[in-house]
Design an enzyme around this catalytic site. Structure first.
Site, mmCIF file in Angstrom:
data_model
loop_
_atom_site.group_PDB
_atom_site.id
_atom_site.type_symbol
_atom_site.label_atom_id
_atom_site.label_comp_id
_atom_site.label_asym_id
_atom_site.label_seq_id
_atom_site.Cartn_x
_atom_site.Cartn_y
_atom_site.Cartn_z
ATOM 1 N N SER A 181 0.851 -1.185 0.000
ATOM 2 C CA SER A 181 0.000 0.000 0.000
ATOM 3 C C SER A 181 0.892 1.242 0.000
ATOM 4 O O SER A 181 2.117 1.120 -0.061
ATOM 5 C CB SER A 181 -0.850 -0.066 1.256
ATOM 6 O OG SER A 181 -1.810 0.927 1.213
ATOM 7 N N LEU A 182 0.299 2.402 0.090
ATOM 8 C CA LEU A 182 1.079 3.637 0.206
ATOM 9 C C LEU A 182 0.719 4.301 1.521
ATOM 10 O O LEU A 182 -0.427 4.238 1.953
ATOM 11 C CB LEU A 182 0.724 4.602 -0.929
ATOM 12 C CG LEU A 182 1.177 4.251 -2.332
ATOM 13 C CD1 LEU A 182 0.480 5.156 -3.343
ATOM 14 C CD2 LEU A 182 2.686 4.380 -2.460
ATOM 15 N N LYS A 184 -3.145 10.074 -7.972
ATOM 16 C CA LYS A 184 -3.538 8.876 -7.236
ATOM 17 C C LYS A 184 -4.918 8.476 -7.750
ATOM 18 O O LYS A 184 -5.930 9.106 -7.448
ATOM 19 C CB LYS A 184 -3.573 9.110 -5.728
ATOM 20 C CG LYS A 184 -3.874 7.824 -4.991
ATOM 21 C CD LYS A 184 -3.436 7.857 -3.567
ATOM 22 C CE LYS A 184 -3.475 6.504 -2.886
ATOM 23 N NZ LYS A 184 -4.615 5.674 -3.143
ATOM 24 N N ARG A 236 -5.578 -7.248 -6.075
ATOM 25 C CA ARG A 236 -4.647 -7.193 -4.956
ATOM 26 C C ARG A 236 -5.033 -8.156 -3.831
ATOM 27 O O ARG A 236 -4.168 -8.758 -3.205
ATOM 28 C CB ARG A 236 -4.588 -5.770 -4.401
ATOM 29 C CG ARG A 236 -3.622 -5.685 -3.241
ATOM 30 C CD ARG A 236 -3.330 -4.273 -2.849
ATOM 31 N NE ARG A 236 -4.497 -3.640 -2.251
ATOM 32 C CZ ARG A 236 -4.451 -2.470 -1.632
ATOM 33 N NH1 ARG A 236 -3.322 -1.816 -1.557
ATOM 34 N NH2 ARG A 236 -5.522 -1.957 -1.093
ATOM 35 N N GLU A 238 -3.679 0.476 -12.046
ATOM 36 C CA GLU A 238 -5.007 0.723 -11.496
ATOM 37 C C GLU A 238 -6.049 0.576 -12.596
ATOM 38 O O GLU A 238 -5.873 1.105 -13.697
ATOM 39 C CB GLU A 238 -5.009 2.154 -10.944
ATOM 40 C CG GLU A 238 -6.019 2.413 -9.880
ATOM 41 C CD GLU A 238 -5.609 1.909 -8.492
ATOM 42 O OE1 GLU A 238 -4.554 1.228 -8.368
ATOM 43 O OE2 GLU A 238 -6.354 2.177 -7.551
ATOM 44 N N CYS A 257 -47.893 9.464 -9.004
ATOM 45 C CA CYS A 257 -46.842 10.071 -9.822
ATOM 46 C C CYS A 257 -46.915 11.593 -9.671
ATOM 47 O O CYS A 257 -47.995 12.169 -9.823
ATOM 48 C CB CYS A 257 -47.031 9.675 -11.282
ATOM 49 S SG CYS A 257 -45.984 10.617 -12.405
HETATM 50 S S1 IVH Z 1 2.188 3.024 -6.615
HETATM 51 C C1 IVH Z 1 3.993 -0.022 -3.608
HETATM 52 N N1 IVH Z 1 0.882 4.846 -7.927
HETATM 53 O O1 IVH Z 1 -3.099 3.284 -4.283
HETATM 54 C C2 IVH Z 1 2.777 0.709 -3.937
HETATM 55 N N2 IVH Z 1 -0.367 3.415 -6.517
HETATM 56 O O2 IVH Z 1 -2.849 3.216 -1.348
HETATM 57 C C3 IVH Z 1 2.696 0.820 -5.381
HETATM 58 N N3 IVH Z 1 -2.762 3.849 -6.538
HETATM 59 O O3 IVH Z 1 -2.546 -0.115 -3.956
HETATM 60 C C4 IVH Z 1 1.579 1.624 -5.794
HETATM 61 N N4 IVH Z 1 -2.729 5.489 -7.993
HETATM 62 O O4 IVH Z 1 -3.703 0.640 -6.066
HETATM 63 C C5 IVH Z 1 0.783 3.841 -7.051
HETATM 64 N N5 IVH Z 1 -0.130 6.494 -9.214
HETATM 65 C C6 IVH Z 1 -0.227 5.494 -8.341
HETATM 66 C C7 IVH Z 1 -1.454 5.080 -7.808
HETATM 67 C C8 IVH Z 1 -1.484 4.043 -6.879
HETATM 68 C C9 IVH Z 1 -3.492 4.734 -7.238
HETATM 69 C C10 IVH Z 1 -3.319 2.869 -5.587
HETATM 70 C C11 IVH Z 1 -2.693 1.506 -5.693
HETATM 71 C C12 IVH Z 1 -2.238 1.162 -4.321
HETATM 72 C C13 IVH Z 1 -2.975 2.150 -3.479
HETATM 73 C C14 IVH Z 1 -2.160 2.463 -2.264
#
Ligand code: IVH
Length: 669
Positions: free
Chosen positions: A84-85, A118, A139, A178, A411
């Site tokens: 995740s981020l 994002k 995922r 994505e 109606c």
């Molecule tokens: S990089 C190691 N780039 O956000 C993580 N993720 O909260 C690699 N996501 O699971 C992900 N836009 O599904 C990345 N430009 C982007 C993204 C992105 C959406 C999603 C992704 C990830 C989630 C994490």
């Protein structure tokens, strides 16, 4: 949360709550809280665990990524976990993240950053062997996902075969990205769901997720999903590329779609870009984004920074504040759709949200009203994402004496009884001659993708119906100039123009008429597929099974078509349209091979100056090409005139080539 709880009890309660929200988000695809609220719960749990290390546990949601695997798809173990981020929400937090990055890099080794949107979709991993697509996985819980290979083949821009690139494409290659749904497609799907009396999707992300995880891949195909690359799994791209930006370019060369990204030289630049996007750019994108992702570009620096158990240290999400606002529900109105479906619409105190003033908010249907527990007088949280119709997220303050919202028994337009069909969510006006339904039906009939009768918009339709001049679509063709001149809207020239438009529409091909009729479940694409294979007589005499033999037509659509063409109303209407002079010929698709535009699809958008849109589309067809009204990754060219809007943006986002009108004319010579 009670302050008296022990840290242990509070952590246990938070874990249970977070697990439940994870289940709702990942498994049920029906979250009940916003991402920001979820993050706040997680942050509270993290803080508790940091202050009381004895409370830590490997199965805490702070250690794991959310979802669980739904049972109907085969499990796929990821070659490397799908992480995740970490999230940041303001300048202070992103600068803190940057300080941590700088601390771990040698002095003077300042990083460069790649900024991506994002994307608010669902993550998916695509595996290629010897350049061929072999597997797609969601995922899931980060370790194990679901095998959605067959469905992913129908995500328009997932390449079946990779294009040769300047670097050696490895034998096995796993690209991650994505899967998203564009707002215009999402809105169309929800309209369709509501017409069919089903619950609409809450947002494009849930709809994308539901669409990818369908049992029937043909449903996935009809949903027009898009995949954007953002990372990789089983691959070591540092052999070929110095960093993330080069990796993305490499993916583009292999045939993937990569969303537009920018680079930044300093954290100040990152913050400036974030402010810019948050205050303007993000709302204009044709798909949902909820922030930026900031990534250290250099692979060497990424390696030094490494990962925590949950996320990379070299990347972070920099989230936009939610596009939400609160307001008070003053009233509820009921709008009647083309098929009689009654949609409750909350009238709220005007409030500014995501760049517009909102005074009407959809409540979707009465189950949704019950789920939200909303009453007139309540203060509600409203959310607006891009071009999605604003909706109520939850009640934030109950009115002391709120009035309950009940379905109308009659109606609101014609007073006929309102019915609820067995097993369906929607209430409907039961009167086939309801003027509101008629107005919607005629507006649809005359709309651009249908008969394209310019001048027959909402206002003209209202007047024609009010004066009883038109009772169904065929009546449009019997209109006389004197009748139009009696209406407020029409002076001499305008009446002539409308009559000329009506006359011209008689030449529309069968696919357009079939779509214009507004038969339940028959969208533009379905109408085209059917009209290419069956002429009008065949349609009139077909059994449901004959319709189902057409590719992409399922039992529900087939039944709906059969019900229309075998009904007295349907037969009469077609008979009168024929008599009025509509040609309803099969669309011309048999073009000599070698025609210059053969195999190409064009989309025209904006105002054209060198001719009409119809004429340009005819030109494309005469040269063997196809003209379409919506942009997808399969579109060859988008021709953009003056003031082109969302279709142009979609083309740019998908990397579809854009031509000026002049360039198009040159190509057609
Ligand atoms: S990089 C190691 N780039 O956000 C993580 N993720 O909260 C690699 N996501 O699971 C992900 N836009 O599904 C990345 N430009 C982007 C993204 C992105 C959406 C999603 C992704 C990830 C989630 C994490």
């Amino acid at each position: 949360m009670s302050a008296k709880k022990t840290p242990k009890a509070e952590a246990a309660a938070l874990r249970a709550e977070i697990r439940e929200h994870n289940r709702r988000y990942y498994e049920l695809e029906a979250p009940t809280i916003s991402d920001a609220e979820f993050d706040a719960l997680l942050a509270r749990l993290k803080a508790l665990e940091a202050a009381h290390p004895e409370l830590r546990s490997p199965d805490s949601p702070t250690e794991k990524v959310g979802g669980a695997v739904a049972s109907s798809f085969a499990p796929v173990k990821h070659a490397r976990p799908m992480l995740s981020l970490d999230n940041t929400y303001n300048e202070e937090e992103i600068r803190d993240w940057n300080d941590r990055v700088l601390k771990q890099l040698p002095a003077g080794d300042a990083p460069r950053y790649v900024l991506e949107q994002k994307l608010d979709g669902l993550s998916c991993a695509l595996t290629y062997e010897d350049g061929r697509f072999v597997r797609a996985a969601t995922r899931g819980d980060g370790e194990t996902g679901e095998d959605v290979t067959e469905n992913a083949r129908f995500v328009g821009n997932v390449p079946e075969r990779l294009k040769p690139a300047k670097f050696a494409i490895p034998k096995t290659l796993e690209i991650r990205g994505e899967v998203v749904l564009f707002f215009d497609d999402f809105n169309k799907i929800n309209e369709e769901e509501q017409r069919a009396g089903r619950e609409p999707f809450v947002n494009p992300r849930n709809c994308a997720s539901g669409s990818l995880r369908q049992k029937d891949p043909r449903v996935t195909k009809s949903r027009r999903l898009t995949f954007f690359v953002h990372s990789y799994g089983d691959w070591k791209p540092d052999h070929d590329f110095a960093g993330h930006a080069e990796f993305l370019e490499g993916c583009r060369r292999m045939g993937f779609s990569v969303e537009p990204f920018t680079k930044a030289k300093s954290i100040d630049e990152v913050v400036a870009r974030y402010n810019e996007f948050r205050d303007g750019g993000a709302a204009k994108l044709p798909y949902a984004v909820d922030g930026l992702v900031v990534k250290v570009d250099s692979f060497a620096q990424q390696k030094r920074l490494g990962f925590t158990a949950k996320s990379p240290r070299w990347a972070v999400a920099f989230k936009y504040p939610a596009q939400q606002a609160t307001s008070v529900v003053r009233d509820v109105e009921f709008s009647v759709g083309r098929t009689g479906t009654i949609t409750p619409v909350a009238k709220v105190e005007p409030v500014f949200c995501a760049g517009v003033t909102i005074s009407s908010v959809t409540l979707h249907n009465f189950e949704e009203i019950e789920r939200l527990g909303v009453r007139v007088g309540d203060r509600v949280l409203i959310e607006r994402a891009g071009e999605v119709i604003p909706k109520v997220v939850k009640v934030v303050e109950k009115a002391k004496k709120g009035s309950p919202i009940a379905p109308p028994s009659k109606c609101p337009d014609c007073g006929a009884p309102v019915v609820k069909e067995e097993g369906l969510v929607a209430y409907r006006c039961d009167n086939p001659s309801c003027p509101a339904q008629l107005r919607r039906t005629l507006e649809h009939f005359a709309s651009r993708p249908a008969m394209d009768i310019v001048g027959l918009g909402d206002a003209a339709v209202d007047q024609l119906v009010a004066k009883n001049l038109v009772k169904d679509a065929a009546d449009i063709y019997g209109l006389k100039k004197e009748q139009l001149l009696e209406l407020e809207l029409f002076a001499d020239k305008k009446a002539d123009n409308l009559l000329a438009q009506i006359e011209a529409s008689k030449a529309k091909t069968l696919d357009r008429v079939l779509f214009a009729l507004g038969i339940r479940h028959v969208g533009e694409k379905t109408a085209e597929t059917i009209a290419e294979r069956m002429d009008l007589d065949a349609l009139m005499n077909a059994a449901a099974a004959d319709f189902q033999a057409v590719p992409d037509v399922g039992p529900v659509v087939a039944e709906s078509l059969h019900a229309f063409f075998s009904s007295k109303t349907g037969k009469d209407l077609i008979g009168r349209l024929r008599k009025a002079g509509l040609t309803m010929t099969k669309p011309e698709r048999v073009i000599a091979s070698g025609a210059p535009f053969s195999g190409m699809t064009f989309v025209f958008t904006g105002e054209l100056k060198l001719g009409t849109r119809d004429e340009a589309e005819e030109l494309v067809k005469s040269l063997g090409g196809k003209a379409s009204s919506s942009v997808s990754s399969k579109t060859t060219y988008v021709v953009a005139g003056e003031a082109a809007g969302s279709k142009l943006k979609k083309a740019q986002a998908l990397g579809v080539k854009v031509l000026t009108e002049e360039q198009f004319r040159e190509l057609a010579k």
